[in-house]
Enzyme design. Structure first.
Site, PDB file in Angstrom:
ATOM      1  N   PHE A 227      29.855  50.071  42.957  1.00 25.36           N
ATOM      2  CA  PHE A 227      30.525  49.960  41.660  1.00 25.36           C
ATOM      3  C   PHE A 227      30.569  51.333  41.017  1.00 25.36           C
ATOM      4  O   PHE A 227      29.825  52.240  41.406  1.00 25.36           O
ATOM      5  CB  PHE A 227      29.738  48.998  40.751  1.00 25.36           C
ATOM      6  CG  PHE A 227      30.561  47.859  40.213  1.00 25.36           C
ATOM      7  CD1 PHE A 227      30.870  46.773  41.000  1.00 25.36           C
ATOM      8  CD2 PHE A 227      31.028  47.880  38.908  1.00 25.36           C
ATOM      9  CE1 PHE A 227      31.618  45.717  40.509  1.00 25.36           C
ATOM     10  CE2 PHE A 227      31.783  46.829  38.398  1.00 25.36           C
ATOM     11  CZ  PHE A 227      32.076  45.745  39.199  1.00 25.36           C
TER      12      PHE A 227
ATOM     13  N   GLN B   9      34.761  50.679  25.202  1.00 27.58           N
ATOM     14  CA  GLN B   9      35.160  50.949  26.576  1.00 27.58           C
ATOM     15  C   GLN B   9      36.557  50.417  26.856  1.00 27.58           C
ATOM     16  O   GLN B   9      36.847  49.246  26.598  1.00 27.58           O
ATOM     17  CB  GLN B   9      34.176  50.276  27.525  1.00 27.58           C
ATOM     18  CG  GLN B   9      34.543  50.467  28.981  1.00 27.58           C
ATOM     19  CD  GLN B   9      33.356  50.198  29.878  1.00 27.58           C
ATOM     20  OE1 GLN B   9      33.086  49.059  30.232  1.00 27.58           O
ATOM     21  NE2 GLN B   9      32.631  51.245  30.212  1.00 27.58           N
TER      22      GLN B   9
ATOM     23  N   HIS C 247      38.668  49.513  29.865  1.00 28.23           N
ATOM     24  CA  HIS C 247      38.507  49.275  31.303  1.00 28.23           C
ATOM     25  C   HIS C 247      39.732  49.846  32.015  1.00 28.23           C
ATOM     26  O   HIS C 247      40.859  49.594  31.590  1.00 28.23           O
ATOM     27  CB  HIS C 247      38.382  47.779  31.584  1.00 28.23           C
ATOM     28  CG  HIS C 247      37.877  47.477  32.956  1.00 28.23           C
ATOM     29  ND1 HIS C 247      38.626  47.705  34.088  1.00 28.23           N
ATOM     30  CD2 HIS C 247      36.693  46.989  33.381  1.00 28.23           C
ATOM     31  CE1 HIS C 247      37.907  47.364  35.151  1.00 28.23           C
ATOM     32  NE2 HIS C 247      36.735  46.919  34.751  1.00 28.23           N
TER      33      HIS C 247
ATOM     34  N   LEU D  39      41.797  41.198  32.999  1.00 25.96           N
ATOM     35  CA  LEU D  39      40.928  42.122  33.738  1.00 25.96           C
ATOM     36  C   LEU D  39      41.084  42.020  35.251  1.00 25.96           C
ATOM     37  O   LEU D  39      41.188  40.941  35.809  1.00 25.96           O
ATOM     38  CB  LEU D  39      39.474  41.799  33.361  1.00 25.96           C
ATOM     39  CG  LEU D  39      38.372  42.548  34.111  1.00 25.96           C
ATOM     40  CD1 LEU D  39      38.365  44.016  33.719  1.00 25.96           C
ATOM     41  CD2 LEU D  39      37.011  41.920  33.822  1.00 25.96           C
TER      42      LEU D  39
ATOM     43  N   GLU E  75      36.349  46.193  38.591  1.00 22.26           N
ATOM     44  CA  GLU E  75      36.037  47.448  39.270  1.00 22.26           C
ATOM     45  C   GLU E  75      35.568  47.180  40.706  1.00 22.26           C
ATOM     46  O   GLU E  75      35.614  48.043  41.570  1.00 22.26           O
ATOM     47  CB  GLU E  75      34.902  48.099  38.484  1.00 22.26           C
ATOM     48  CG  GLU E  75      34.602  49.515  38.779  1.00 22.26           C
ATOM     49  CD  GLU E  75      33.710  50.069  37.658  1.00 22.26           C
ATOM     50  OE1 GLU E  75      34.241  50.307  36.555  1.00 22.26           O
ATOM     51  OE2 GLU E  75      32.519  50.239  37.894  1.00 22.26           O
TER      52      GLU E  75
ATOM     53  N   ARG F 130      33.778  54.500  33.989  1.00 16.75           N
ATOM     54  CA  ARG F 130      35.020  53.919  33.465  1.00 16.75           C
ATOM     55  C   ARG F 130      35.761  54.826  32.489  1.00 16.75           C
ATOM     56  O   ARG F 130      36.986  54.894  32.514  1.00 16.75           O
ATOM     57  CB  ARG F 130      34.716  52.579  32.792  1.00 16.75           C
ATOM     58  CG  ARG F 130      34.407  51.514  33.810  1.00 16.75           C
ATOM     59  CD  ARG F 130      34.143  50.190  33.172  1.00 16.75           C
ATOM     60  NE  ARG F 130      33.832  49.222  34.217  1.00 16.75           N
ATOM     61  CZ  ARG F 130      33.357  47.999  33.994  1.00 16.75           C
ATOM     62  NH1 ARG F 130      33.125  47.592  32.763  1.00 16.75           N
ATOM     63  NH2 ARG F 130      33.113  47.185  34.986  1.00 16.75           N
TER      64      ARG F 130
ATOM     65  N   HIS G   1      37.964  46.729  26.449  1.00 21.20           N
ATOM     66  CA  HIS G   1      37.164  45.804  27.251  1.00 21.20           C
ATOM     67  C   HIS G   1      35.794  45.501  26.660  1.00 21.20           C
ATOM     68  O   HIS G   1      35.341  44.361  26.703  1.00 21.20           O
ATOM     69  CB  HIS G   1      36.999  46.425  28.643  1.00 21.20           C
ATOM     70  CG  HIS G   1      36.255  45.591  29.622  1.00 21.20           C
ATOM     71  ND1 HIS G   1      36.646  44.310  29.958  1.00 21.20           N
ATOM     72  CD2 HIS G   1      35.133  45.840  30.361  1.00 21.20           C
ATOM     73  CE1 HIS G   1      35.804  43.824  30.863  1.00 21.20           C
ATOM     74  NE2 HIS G   1      34.873  44.711  31.106  1.00 21.20           N
TER      75      HIS G   1
ATOM     76  N   ARG H 248      29.476  52.383  28.881  1.00 21.69           N
ATOM     77  CA  ARG H 248      28.686  51.452  29.697  1.00 21.69           C
ATOM     78  C   ARG H 248      29.072  51.547  31.172  1.00 21.69           C
ATOM     79  O   ARG H 248      30.247  51.690  31.498  1.00 21.69           O
ATOM     80  CB  ARG H 248      28.922  50.020  29.211  1.00 21.69           C
ATOM     81  CG  ARG H 248      28.264  48.970  30.076  1.00 21.69           C
ATOM     82  CD  ARG H 248      28.372  47.589  29.493  1.00 21.69           C
ATOM     83  NE  ARG H 248      29.702  47.021  29.528  1.00 21.69           N
ATOM     84  CZ  ARG H 248      30.300  46.523  30.617  1.00 21.69           C
ATOM     85  NH1 ARG H 248      29.695  46.571  31.795  1.00 21.69           N
ATOM     86  NH2 ARG H 248      31.504  45.996  30.544  1.00 21.69           N
TER      87      ARG H 248
END
Lengths: 594, 237
Positions: free
Chosen positions: A122, A243, A245, A255, A258, A289, A356, A397
């Site tokens: 990730f 954030q 995304h 969404l 990731e 991100r 996000h 994050r």
């Protein structure tokens, strides 16, 4: 209705929100035998944790060597050093236990050949202090949040947790000494208003992505807990950090995890170039991100976007084995077909950075206790999950740390409440005489308002303003203007008018009350963003560029501190970042590169 | 901007002011660039008439809130393509459950049945320090089961559930029952089968298969019910 006629129900504890954090906290309380009420606007399994896809991080090391200290390093670096290192150490050390516990609750994780929990790479997950990508995200296909939320709900069914489903909490009850004594809530089916008098209150209301026009968040993500806290005089922390995304479906906002890039997906521009190689030579498509989102917007701004309007980039997995896609990313394939009209086995998915996650929130320590600006604890008040700011995410994050956050701090806040209730004994503090005044006047106003603004139009104006003035890249002049605009919209929010006056399932009233919360979140965001004159993590400004003196525009001398927005007078104060972890050495400040 | 008008007939009932339910005719300007799903259109209608009541949340088919009866068939508004709907588009609440208001039904009975199957892992063996092991093949058995979103499209399309909502567990509950029976980590298989060995709880299923046809996640409750029956049979021999 007057305060005298409001029914009062007494509980040891009330939890507001039944997503991952609320449900994890509820397990602690119910299993400890506390009389607990869990309030939720929706049936628990409809909470937005259900939409999380890619995974939950824990250094289990099931596929290759991993260590919680490496996870901690990645989280601090991901946060651009704004995260509190005590809370981050706590979370990363607890991660393996938190995930294993879920497995024991019945969560259907995917498995390795040895039968262990499956882990995938990730963004920003690296081994050996930033060296190379590591498989740390524990996954149930691309439906990890769904599998997790259902497992947590199921464990609560086993524990006989008492739920108040389709109840919306409206305001906190706070006495003159500053203690929190419960909440006032509205039963949506009947319109009845009830006070939940409690020795402890946990806010677990999740995020507020609906302040933006384009968001991966659900309709219900309206920052109710933050609005309630702000109105009760609790400052909100680090609200400028949102954030975006990298991969929301262009046009729809839905969404795309990731985990797609974790499984080998590649971002491409209109020249078919894998452009992330230029922005993050080491981590490439699996950089943090904020880094990937900025790269995408830069590509689009410089004319290398795709489509007729050159306004998106492509997420390509056509080179992956279709069997892998069907096995590891089946939900993503469904979403692409449904919302982009594209089968990703055959063609790349059009994606754009989409709001996000809220890194900021109600300030807490790593025990889930809410803290005042001076660091003292607010008696009777706790928060966990996205609504809280512990702060483990700082300025950005890492993917999969949200599900970990809600597990670890849901449990920690639950444990703190169990301790406090056991220690402080049986008595409830008396409710102040005017405990319901604010709530009742809000409801009265909605019932009688004439000639006011439409909720829908006012909300849209707020969302468009946030999108335009406080997005992926921020500009000094736009922020100044944004503050003025949001203050203007705030006036309209306080004078909204609804046509529906029914007491039965009045969703118009609910949306108006939600907008009261959204505007607090939007205003705190804009004001905090305008004031922070540096670039850090997800907050990047044109007047704080990358210079040798301030690499990436980050200014640690002036701005290595948390923002605290106070609703009264809309003022800001600041508090230091905790740089000392619990047991290891400080992860020293460094310029962030992937 | 490509636009056209579409006709809708929507079930309306507010017990605070209506003596009886009625169907409301509404015509809506559709902008095909942005109004792609039925939920987009409902949102648009609600922006003009805020009294229209329905549940919704994630708008991507994972939370299960916006199940309703669309042109006679149960489905999720957020996954229903507007261009594929015949006009007038007739929207009603899920059948077989009491209507609270407009498109909102009382789901108490549905969740009562879900809760009745003990929807949680039962394993009284003290857990190991680490995860319980499960082979990828054993885990595979849970696919097509654990993905249920509890939207109630299936149970409220099932005539057996309409007749006996208090006694028949219904397709959603039974699919979830089999999700735990099929889980190698669960130790209560026999007790679960005992609980379902009942003329109503399981055996009201007459394989009409409406559930399979309407499931927005493409799951197959009938197949799961068949597997439960098969296990009972095998156990009896």
């Amino acid at each position: 209705m007057s305060a005298l006629t409001i029914p009062i129900r007494k509980f040891d504890a009330v939890i507001v929100g039944a997503g991952g954090a609320g449900l994890r906290a509820a397990i602690q309380l119910s299993e400890a035998g506390l009389k607990t009420a869990v309030l939720s606007k929706v049936f628990p399994t409809r909470s937005h944790t259900v939409a999380a896809q890619g995974g939950v991080s824990a250094s289990l090391g099931n596929s290759e060597e991993d260590h919680w200290h490496w996870h901690m390093y990645d989280t601090v670096k991901g946060s651009d050093w704004l995260g509190d290192q005590d809370a981050i150490e706590y979370m990363c050390r607890k991660a393996p236990e938190a995930v294993v516990e879920l497995e024991h609750f019945g969560m259907p994780f995917d498995r390795t050949d040895e039968g262990k929990i499956y882990q995938r790479p990730f963004g920003g997950h690296m081994s050996n202090f930033g060296e190379k990508p590591v498989r740390r995200a524990c996954a149930a296909a691309d439906r990890t949040g769904h599998a997790m939320l259902h497992a947590l709900y199921q464990r609560n069914v086993r524990a006989n947790t008492q739920f108040f489903v389709e109840w919306m909490a409206l305001d906190l009850i706070r006495n003159a000494q500053g203690q929190i004594l419960g909440v006032i809530a509205l039963e949506m089916e009947t319109g009845q208003v009830v006070a939940f008098h409690a020795k402890a209150t946990i806010i677990a209301t999740g995020g507020a992505g609906r302040i933006y026009h384009s968001s991966t968040n659900a309709f219900i993500n309206t920052g109710d807990g933050l609005g309630m806290a702000a109105r009760a005089g609790i400052a909100l922390e680090d609200m400028e950090f949102w954030q975006f995304h990298p991969t929301g479906v262009a046009g729809a906002g839905v969404l795309i995890t990731e985990g797609v890039r974790g499984e080998g997906g590649i971002l491409r521009n209109s020249d078919n170039e894998r452009f992330m190689e230029r922005y993050a030579p080491n981590a490439k498509d699996l950089a943090s991100r904020d880094v990937v989102s900025r790269a995408m917007v830069t590509e689009i701004n410089e004319g290398r976007g795709c489509g007729p309007h050159k306004d998106f980039v492509l997420l390509d997995i056509t080179h992956l084995d279709p069997a892998t896609i069907m096995k590891r990313l089946p939900g993503i394939r469904d979403i692409s077909i449904q919302f982009a009209g594209i089968d990703p086995i055959k063609a790349p998915i059009p994606v754009v950075p989409t709001c996000h996650y809220m890194m900021g929130g109600i300030p807490t320590n790593y025990h889930g206790q809410v803290v005042n600006a001076d660091g003292s604890v607010v008696a009777g008040f706790y928060a966990a999950g996205e609504a809280a700011c512990a702060s483990v995410h700082g300025a950005n994050r890492l993917g999969t740390n949200s599900l970990l956050d809600l597990l670890v701090f849901g449990k920690a806040s639950g444990d703190s409440v169990v301790d406090a209730v056991k220690k402080n004994g049986a008595a409830h503090q008396d409710l102040p005489a005017d405990f319901a005044e604010r709530t009742l006047s809000r409801l009265d106003r909605l019932n009688t308002q004439k000639g006011g603004a439409s909720v829908d139009e006012t909300r849209l104006a707020m969302q468009r303003t946030m999108q335009k003035h406080c997005g992926v890249f921020r500009f000094k002049d736009m922020l100044v203007e944004g503050v003025a605009k949001i203050c203007e919209i705030e006036q309209a929010v306080h004078a909204t008018e609804i046509g529906d006056k029914s007491q039965t399932w009045n969703t118009a009233r609910v949306e108006a009350l939600e907008l009261d919360n959204l505007i607090e979140v939007a205003k705190s965001t804009m004001v905090s963003a305008e004031a922070r004159r540096e670039s850090r993590g997800a907050h990047v400004r044109d007047d704080a560029p990358d210079t040798p003196a301030h690499p990436n525009g980050r200014d640690d001398e002036a701005w290595l501190k948390h923002s605290l927005w106070h609703r009264e007078g809309s003022t800001l104060s600041y508090k230091p970042v905790v740089l000392t972890p619990l047991s290891v050495e400080t992860i020293a400040l460094k310029t962030r590169a992937y | 901007m490509p636009a056209h008008t579409m006709q809708f007939k929507i079930y309306r009932y507010d017990p605070d002011k209506d003596s009886a339910p009625y169907m409301q005719d509404i015509s809506v300007e559709i902008d095909t660039a942005i109004d792609r799903k039925l939920l987009d259109v409902l949102t648009k209608i609600k922006a003009k008439d805020d009294s229209l009541s329905y549940r919704r949340s994630c708008r991507e088919g994972i939370c299960g809130s916006d199940a309703m009866n669309i042109n006679g068939k149960n489905g999720l508004a957020c996954l229903t393509e507007i261009s594929e709907l015949k006009e007038p588009v007739v929207l009603r609440p899920l059948p077989g459950l009491p209507v609270i208001r407009d498109l909102i039904v009382d789901m108490t009975q549905f969740f009562k049945q879900y809760h009745s199957i003990k929807p949680y892992l039962i394993n009284d063996t003290p857990p190991p320090e680490r995860e319980r092991l499960q082979s990828p093949e054993d885990r595979e058995e849970l696919n097509g089961l654990y993905e249920c979103i509890l939207c109630a499209c299936c149970s409220t399309s099932c005539p057996s559930f309409w007749w006996n909502p208090d006694k028949f567990v219904g397709p959603a509950g039974l699919l979830n029952a089999y999700r735990f029976i099929a889980d190698t980590r669960d130790e209560a298989t026999n007790a679960r089968l005992d609980d379902l060995e009942d003329p109503y709880r399981l055996f009201r299923c007459h394989t009409i298969m409406n559930c399979v046809e309407v499931c927005p996640k493409g799951l197959n409750p009938t197949k799961a019910i068949g597997k439960i029956k098969e296990m009972m049979l095998r156990r009896a021999i």
